[in-house]
Design an enzyme around this catalytic site. Structure first.
Site, PDB file in Angstrom:
ATOM      1  CD  GLU A  60      48.529  42.599  41.530  1.00  0.00           C
ATOM      2  OE1 GLU A  60      48.274  42.032  42.495  1.00  0.00           O
ATOM      3  OE2 GLU A  60      49.407  42.151  40.607  1.00  0.00           O
ATOM      4  CD  GLU A  85      53.245  47.245  47.366  1.00  0.00           C
ATOM      5  OE1 GLU A  85      53.465  48.018  48.389  1.00  0.00           O
ATOM      6  OE2 GLU A  85      52.325  46.598  47.084  1.00  0.00           O
ATOM      7  CG  ASP A 135      45.677  48.381  55.604  1.00  0.00           C
ATOM      8  OD1 ASP A 135      44.888  48.114  56.819  1.00  0.00           O
ATOM      9  OD2 ASP A 135      46.727  48.829  56.081  1.00  0.00           O
ATOM     10  CE  LYS A 139      43.103  50.575  66.454  1.00  0.00           C
ATOM     11  NZ  LYS A 139      44.142  51.542  67.086  1.00  0.00           N
ATOM     12  CG  ASP A 171      41.939  38.748  54.654  1.00  0.00           C
ATOM     13  OD1 ASP A 171      41.695  40.069  54.777  1.00  0.00           O
ATOM     14  OD2 ASP A 171      42.971  38.068  55.093  1.00  0.00           O
ATOM     15  CB  THR A 206      48.556  34.198  48.985  1.00  0.00           C
ATOM     16  OG1 THR A 206      47.840  34.529  50.122  1.00  0.00           O
ATOM     17  CG2 THR A 206      48.530  35.122  47.906  1.00  0.00           C
ATOM     18  CE  LYS A 207      55.114  29.871  50.326  1.00  0.00           C
ATOM     19  NZ  LYS A 207      56.505  30.329  50.449  1.00  0.00           N
TER      20      LYS A 207
END
Length: 227
Positions: A60, A85, A135, A139, A171, A206-207
């Site tokens: 992951e 991460e 991410d 731009k 998203d 996810t929330k």
């Protein structure tokens, strides 16, 4: 800090976000870090030794605060999850979830995933790769920082076993379109869907994602397999 090593500088696909490590996260580092944190290294990782078993392994890349990671690892205990991460509070949060849920099948490398892939993961090793909500670098002048570019996709594909999968989710529609183009151009990969895939049952909402859906935002999943 455990899990860090010096490598040559390159364009990064992430920014180290400001954020305070909570008391609970710091305690999780102390309680579980020695067992579940894996130091970054210049040589191939012995995955069977890291996990204490020989099992299908999923990489992951960028797990945020670890909510989805812990859910998937609990749902699929027969698989190993090697998770990268750079955000210290996020690593602490996942360590906390590991302790609370008694998870045994996660190992964490607190280091740039691109360098981990290049130096620690041999070809034909992984059964899956998850890249959820990287991410989008909105731009145009920052698009070069987007994680999923052709050179990295080629390296990810090469590290999958034949039949292994690469699952990406975003998203941000323009990034989804770029992902579809880049993944579709990789000769080692084949799309499992005509374009975007239905959300696999193992990936939870996810929330943040639920909030976006309520506001009418889209989410796009892409699932490709190594041929």
């Amino acid at each position: 800090m455990p899990g860090t090593v010096a490598f040559p500088k390159a364009i990064k696909s992430y920014v180290l976000r400001a954020g305070r490590t909570t008391t609970g996260q710091a305690k999780a580092y102390a309680d579980y870090g020695e067992r579940f944190l894996v130091p970054a290294s210049d040589g191939p990782a012995d995955l069977a030794a890291l996990f204490g078993r020989d099992a299908p392994t999923v990489l992951e890349i960028g797990f945020g605060m670890g909510e989805a990671t812990a859910h998937i690892a609990a749902l699929l205990p027969e698989k190993n999850f090697l998770c990268c991460e750079v955000h210290q509070p996020g690593v602490g949060a996942l360590l906390k979830r590991i302790g609370e849920q008694g998870l045994e099948n996660i190992r964490i490398v607190r280091h740039d995933a691109v360098e981990v892939v290049d130096r620690m993961i041999p070809p034909d090793t992984l059964d899956g790769i998850h890249v959820f909500f990287p991410d989008p670098w909105h731009k145009t002048r920052h698009h070069k920082r987007r994680l999923l570019q052709s050179p990295l996709v080629a390296r990810l594909a090469a590290r999958l076993r034949p039949g292994g999968y690469l699952h990406c989710a975003t998203d941000w529609q323009p990034y989804a379109e770029q992902m579809l183009e880049v993944l579709g151009a990789e000769p080692l990969l084949r799309n499992t869907a005509r374009d975007y895939a239905p959300r696999p049952s193992y990936r939870p909402l996810t929330k943040f994602e639920n909030r976006g859906i309520r506001l009418g935002h889209g989410v796009w999943d892409l699932v490709f397999r190594r041929i």
